[in-house]
Design a protein around this motif. Structure first.
Motif, PDB file in Angstrom:
ATOM      1  N   ALA A 160      32.352  23.091 -24.741  1.00 42.89           N
ATOM      2  CA  ALA A 160      33.442  23.806 -24.874  1.00 42.89           C
ATOM      3  C   ALA A 160      33.433  24.998 -23.958  1.00 42.89           C
ATOM      4  O   ALA A 160      34.421  25.422 -23.264  1.00 42.89           O
ATOM      5  N   THR A 161      32.284  25.712 -23.636  1.00 39.45           N
ATOM      6  CA  THR A 161      32.237  27.090 -22.738  1.00 39.45           C
ATOM      7  C   THR A 161      32.470  26.342 -21.355  1.00 39.45           C
ATOM      8  O   THR A 161      33.095  26.982 -20.753  1.00 39.45           O
ATOM      9  N   LEU A 162      31.728  25.176 -21.157  1.00 40.10           N
ATOM     10  CA  LEU A 162      31.936  24.470 -19.644  1.00 40.10           C
ATOM     11  C   LEU A 162      33.506  24.372 -19.404  1.00 40.10           C
ATOM     12  O   LEU A 162      33.756  24.541 -18.285  1.00 40.10           O
ATOM     13  N   VAL A 163      34.099  23.650 -20.325  1.00 36.69           N
ATOM     14  CA  VAL A 163      35.321  23.221 -20.096  1.00 36.69           C
ATOM     15  C   VAL A 163      36.440  24.627 -19.820  1.00 36.69           C
ATOM     16  O   VAL A 163      36.953  24.620 -18.776  1.00 36.69           O
ATOM     17  N   LEU A 164      36.254  25.489 -20.747  1.00 34.60           N
ATOM     18  CA  LEU A 164      36.937  26.829 -20.473  1.00 34.60           C
ATOM     19  C   LEU A 164      36.698  27.521 -19.221  1.00 34.60           C
ATOM     20  O   LEU A 164      37.450  27.847 -18.570  1.00 34.60           O
ATOM     21  N   LEU A 165      35.261  27.614 -18.787  1.00 38.85           N
ATOM     22  CA  LEU A 165      35.019  27.925 -17.552  1.00 38.85           C
ATOM     23  C   LEU A 165      35.622  27.420 -16.401  1.00 38.85           C
ATOM     24  O   LEU A 165      36.209  27.778 -15.387  1.00 38.85           O
ATOM     25  N   ALA A 166      35.669  26.088 -16.465  1.00 39.58           N
ATOM     26  CA  ALA A 166      36.113  25.061 -15.333  1.00 39.58           C
ATOM     27  C   ALA A 166      37.649  25.183 -15.217  1.00 39.58           C
ATOM     28  O   ALA A 166      38.161  25.303 -14.219  1.00 39.58           O
ATOM     29  N   ALA A 167      38.113  25.375 -16.422  1.00 37.91           N
ATOM     30  CA  ALA A 167      39.822  25.650 -16.378  1.00 37.91           C
ATOM     31  C   ALA A 167      39.960  27.126 -15.798  1.00 37.91           C
ATOM     32  O   ALA A 167      41.055  27.154 -15.119  1.00 37.91           O
ATOM     33  N   ILE A 168      39.254  28.243 -15.937  1.00 37.67           N
ATOM     34  CA  ILE A 168      39.651  29.253 -15.247  1.00 37.67           C
ATOM     35  C   ILE A 168      39.250  29.302 -13.922  1.00 37.67           C
ATOM     36  O   ILE A 168      39.877  29.601 -13.212  1.00 37.67           O
ATOM     37  N   ALA A 169      38.338  28.322 -13.406  1.00 40.20           N
ATOM     38  CA  ALA A 169      37.935  28.203 -11.992  1.00 40.20           C
ATOM     39  C   ALA A 169      39.107  27.410 -11.395  1.00 40.20           C
ATOM     40  O   ALA A 169      39.525  27.553 -10.109  1.00 40.20           O
ATOM     41  N   ASP A 170      39.743  26.366 -12.111  1.00 41.02           N
ATOM     42  CA  ASP A 170      40.903  25.702 -11.504  1.00 41.02           C
ATOM     43  C   ASP A 170      42.014  26.570 -11.369  1.00 41.02           C
ATOM     44  O   ASP A 170      42.712  26.285 -10.496  1.00 41.02           O
ATOM     45  N   SER A 171      42.333  27.484 -12.072  1.00 39.86           N
ATOM     46  CA  SER A 171      43.464  28.395 -11.977  1.00 39.86           C
ATOM     47  C   SER A 171      43.150  29.635 -10.773  1.00 39.86           C
ATOM     48  O   SER A 171      43.951  29.880 -10.010  1.00 39.86           O
ATOM     49  N   VAL A 172      41.944  29.879 -10.935  1.00 40.96           N
ATOM     50  CA  VAL A 172      41.450  30.916  -9.960  1.00 40.96           C
ATOM     51  C   VAL A 172      41.286  30.405  -8.570  1.00 40.96           C
ATOM     52  O   VAL A 172      41.627  31.241  -7.457  1.00 40.96           O
ATOM     53  N   ASP A 173      40.974  29.133  -8.171  1.00 43.72           N
ATOM     54  CA  ASP A 173      40.881  28.570  -6.912  1.00 43.72           C
ATOM     55  C   ASP A 173      42.324  28.759  -6.418  1.00 43.72           C
ATOM     56  O   ASP A 173      42.491  29.149  -5.082  1.00 43.72           O
ATOM     57  N   GLY A 174      43.251  28.649  -6.866  1.00 43.66           N
ATOM     58  CA  GLY A 174      44.586  28.583  -6.330  1.00 43.66           C
ATOM     59  C   GLY A 174      45.057  30.085  -6.178  1.00 43.66           C
ATOM     60  O   GLY A 174      45.940  30.540  -5.289  1.00 43.66           O
ATOM     61  N   ALA A 175      44.454  30.923  -7.107  1.00 45.56           N
ATOM     62  CA  ALA A 175      44.991  32.556  -7.030  1.00 45.56           C
ATOM     63  C   ALA A 175      44.078  32.808  -5.657  1.00 45.56           C
ATOM     64  O   ALA A 175      45.036  33.973  -5.164  1.00 45.56           O
ATOM     65  N   VAL A 176      42.938  32.388  -5.525  1.00 48.41           N
ATOM     66  CA  VAL A 176      42.474  32.874  -4.110  1.00 48.41           C
ATOM     67  C   VAL A 176      43.066  32.404  -3.039  1.00 48.41           C
ATOM     68  O   VAL A 176      43.317  33.225  -2.012  1.00 48.41           O
ATOM     69  N   ALA A 177      43.504  31.187  -2.900  1.00 49.38           N
ATOM     70  CA  ALA A 177      44.166  30.752  -1.835  1.00 49.38           C
ATOM     71  C   ALA A 177      45.675  31.378  -1.678  1.00 49.38           C
ATOM     72  O   ALA A 177      46.002  31.857  -0.251  1.00 49.38           O
ATOM     73  N   VAL A 178      46.178  31.867  -2.518  1.00 49.29           N
ATOM     74  CA  VAL A 178      47.671  32.306  -2.652  1.00 49.29           C
ATOM     75  C   VAL A 178      47.494  33.820  -2.194  1.00 49.29           C
ATOM     76  O   VAL A 178      48.074  34.525  -1.360  1.00 49.29           O
ATOM     77  N   ALA A 179      46.569  34.418  -2.786  1.00 48.89           N
ATOM     78  CA  ALA A 179      46.262  35.915  -2.577  1.00 48.89           C
ATOM     79  C   ALA A 179      45.672  36.451  -1.290  1.00 48.89           C
ATOM     80  O   ALA A 179      45.981  37.280  -0.616  1.00 48.89           O
ATOM     81  N   SER A 180      44.969  35.180  -0.676  1.00 47.20           N
ATOM     82  CA  SER A 180      44.255  35.565   0.524  1.00 47.20           C
ATOM     83  C   SER A 180      45.241  34.799   1.761  1.00 47.20           C
ATOM     84  O   SER A 180      44.741  34.876   2.825  1.00 47.20           O
ATOM     85  N   ASP A 181      46.276  34.110   1.285  1.00 49.84           N
ATOM     86  CA  ASP A 181      47.142  33.656   2.273  1.00 49.84           C
ATOM     87  C   ASP A 181      46.473  32.463   2.806  1.00 49.84           C
ATOM     88  O   ASP A 181      46.459  32.307   4.220  1.00 49.84           O
ATOM     89  N   ARG A 182      45.730  31.717   2.072  1.00 56.94           N
ATOM     90  CA  ARG A 182      44.867  30.519   2.784  1.00 56.94           C
ATOM     91  C   ARG A 182      45.323  29.353   2.054  1.00 56.94           C
ATOM     92  O   ARG A 182      44.557  28.182   1.880  1.00 56.94           O
ATOM     93  N   THR A 183      46.691  29.109   1.674  1.00 59.72           N
ATOM     94  CA  THR A 183      46.994  27.824   0.995  1.00 59.72           C
ATOM     95  C   THR A 183      47.259  26.717   2.087  1.00 59.72           C
ATOM     96  O   THR A 183      47.979  26.970   3.194  1.00 59.72           O
ATOM     97  N   THR A 184      46.862  25.597   1.929  1.00 58.76           N
ATOM     98  CA  THR A 184      47.080  24.513   2.594  1.00 58.76           C
ATOM     99  C   THR A 184      47.428  23.239   1.977  1.00 58.76           C
ATOM    100  O   THR A 184      47.256  23.063   0.769  1.00 58.76           O
ATOM    101  N   ARG A 185      47.831  22.120   2.804  1.00 56.62           N
ATOM    102  CA  ARG A 185      48.615  20.908   1.940  1.00 56.62           C
ATOM    103  C   ARG A 185      47.098  20.453   1.847  1.00 56.62           C
ATOM    104  O   ARG A 185      46.922  19.635   0.735  1.00 56.62           O
ATOM    105  N   LEU A 186      46.024  20.276   2.471  1.00 57.01           N
ATOM    106  CA  LEU A 186      44.842  19.535   2.168  1.00 57.01           C
ATOM    107  C   LEU A 186      44.052  20.319   1.006  1.00 57.01           C
ATOM    108  O   LEU A 186      43.590  19.659   0.159  1.00 57.01           O
ATOM    109  N   GLY A 187      44.429  21.700   0.927  1.00 58.96           N
ATOM    110  CA  GLY A 187      43.658  22.146  -0.340  1.00 58.96           C
ATOM    111  C   GLY A 187      44.429  21.885  -1.539  1.00 58.96           C
ATOM    112  O   GLY A 187      43.824  21.745  -2.529  1.00 58.96           O
ATOM    113  N   TYR A 188      45.654  21.753  -1.468  1.00 60.54           N
ATOM    114  CA  TYR A 188      46.242  21.309  -2.693  1.00 60.54           C
ATOM    115  C   TYR A 188      45.872  19.867  -3.130  1.00 60.54           C
ATOM    116  O   TYR A 188      45.818  19.497  -4.267  1.00 60.54           O
ATOM    117  N   VAL A 189      45.787  18.934  -2.100  1.00 58.55           N
ATOM    118  CA  VAL A 189      45.247  17.678  -2.301  1.00 58.55           C
ATOM    119  C   VAL A 189      43.955  17.607  -3.185  1.00 58.55           C
ATOM    120  O   VAL A 189      43.793  17.083  -4.101  1.00 58.55           O
TER     121      VAL A 189
END
Length: 225
Positions: free
Chosen positions: A80-109
Motif C-alpha cells: 500500500a505504501t509503495l502504491v501511494l509513493l508511486a502515485a505521488i511520483a506519477d503526479s510529480v513527474d508531470g509537475a517537474v516537466a511543466v514547472a521546468s518547461d521540459r514537457t515533450t510529446r515523447l515524455g507524455y507517451v
C-alpha cells in the motif's frame, strides 16, 4: 537553480496539457493534489531533477509491489505504501516537466506507458496475494479500455478530455491502496480473510471502471457526433 514558476502560471500550463481542465476550479481533493504535486515538482525542477528520473522511480516503486505482496498479509502494508509513493511520483513527474518547461510529446507517451505498466504491477500484486485471476484480468481490461477509448477519441478530433469519470486513475490508486490496507488488517485477524477482502475491492474497481467507461463513451459520442 532556476526561477520558480508561480502557481497560477503552472495551473494554466497544466490545464493546457489536460484538455482545458483547470485544477483551480476543481474540487478540494483534486485541487489539493495538483497543488501538492506543483510544490514538490517545482522544487525538484529547480534542483535539475529530470521528469524521466521521477517517472522511472515511480515505475520501480510499482514493480516492487508484487514482491511485497508475496509476504501477504503483512507485506500488503508495504504494498500500500509503495502504491501511494508511486502515485505521488506519477503526479510529480508531470509537475517537474511543466514547472521546468521540459514537457515533450515523447515524455507524455513515456508517462502514459509507465502508468499502464504500474497498474499491471498493482493488479499482479492482487493476484499474488490471492485474488481470483479472472477478476484481476477484468479489472485490467476495463481500465485499459477506458484509457484506449479516450486516446482514440482524441486522435479522432476530440479536443477535450471528454469528462472526468468515476473510473479515472486516482480512483484506481485509491481502491488499490485501501484494498491492500484492508486486506492486511483482515489478514492479521485471519489469513484466510485476505483473498476475500482483495476480491471485494477488485469488484469495486471493476464497477467503477465499468461506470467510468460508460460515462466516457457518452461524452465521446457527444463530442464527435
Amino acid at each position: 537553480m532556476g526561477t520558480r514558476l508561480g502557481w497560477h502560471d503552472y495551473a494554466s500550463r497544466w490545464a493546457a496539457l489536460h484538455g482545458g481542465f483547470d485544477p483551480r476550479q476543481a474540487g478540494v481533493v483534486v485541487r489539493g493534489w495538483v497543488r501538492l504535486s506543483y510544490e514538490i515538482g517545482s522544487r525538484l525542477g529547480r534542483l535539475r531533477v529530470s521528469p524521466t528520473a521521477v517517472t522511472v522511480a515511480g515505475l520501480a516503486l510499482s514493480a516492487a509491489t508484487p514482491i511485497a505482496a508475496t509476504r501477504a498479509p503483512s507485506g500488503l502494508l508495504t504494498a500500500a505504501t509503495l502504491v501511494l509513493l508511486a502515485a505521488i511520483a506519477d503526479s510529480v513527474d508531470g509537475a517537474v516537466a511543466v514547472a521546468s518547461d521540459r514537457t515533450t510529446r515523447l515524455g507524455y507517451v513515456y508517462d502514459s506507458v509507465a502508468d499502464r505498466v504500474s497498474e499491471i504491477c498493482w493488479l499482479t500484486a492482487f493476484w499474488v496475494a490471492g485474488a481470483p485471476a479472472p477478476l484481476v484480468f477484468t479489472a485490467g481490461a476495463l481500465s485499459w479500455l477506458h484509457e484506449y477509448v479516450r486516446a482514440r477519441a482524441t486522435a479522432a478530433g476530440m479536443t477535450e478530455i471528454g469528462t472526468v469519470t468515476v473510473g479515472e486513475r486516482p480512483s484506481r490508486v485509491s481502491v488499490t491502496a485501501v484494498a491492500f490496507l484492508a486486506a492486511a488488517a483482515a489478514g492479521a485477524l485471519d489469513r484466510d480473510l485476505t483473498p476475500g477482502t482483495l476480491t471485494v475491492f477488485l469488484a469495486v474497481w471493476i464497477l467503477l471502471a465499468a461506470f467510468g467507461l460508460a460515462q466516457l463513451l457518452r461524452a465521446v459520442r457527444r463530442h464527435l457526433r
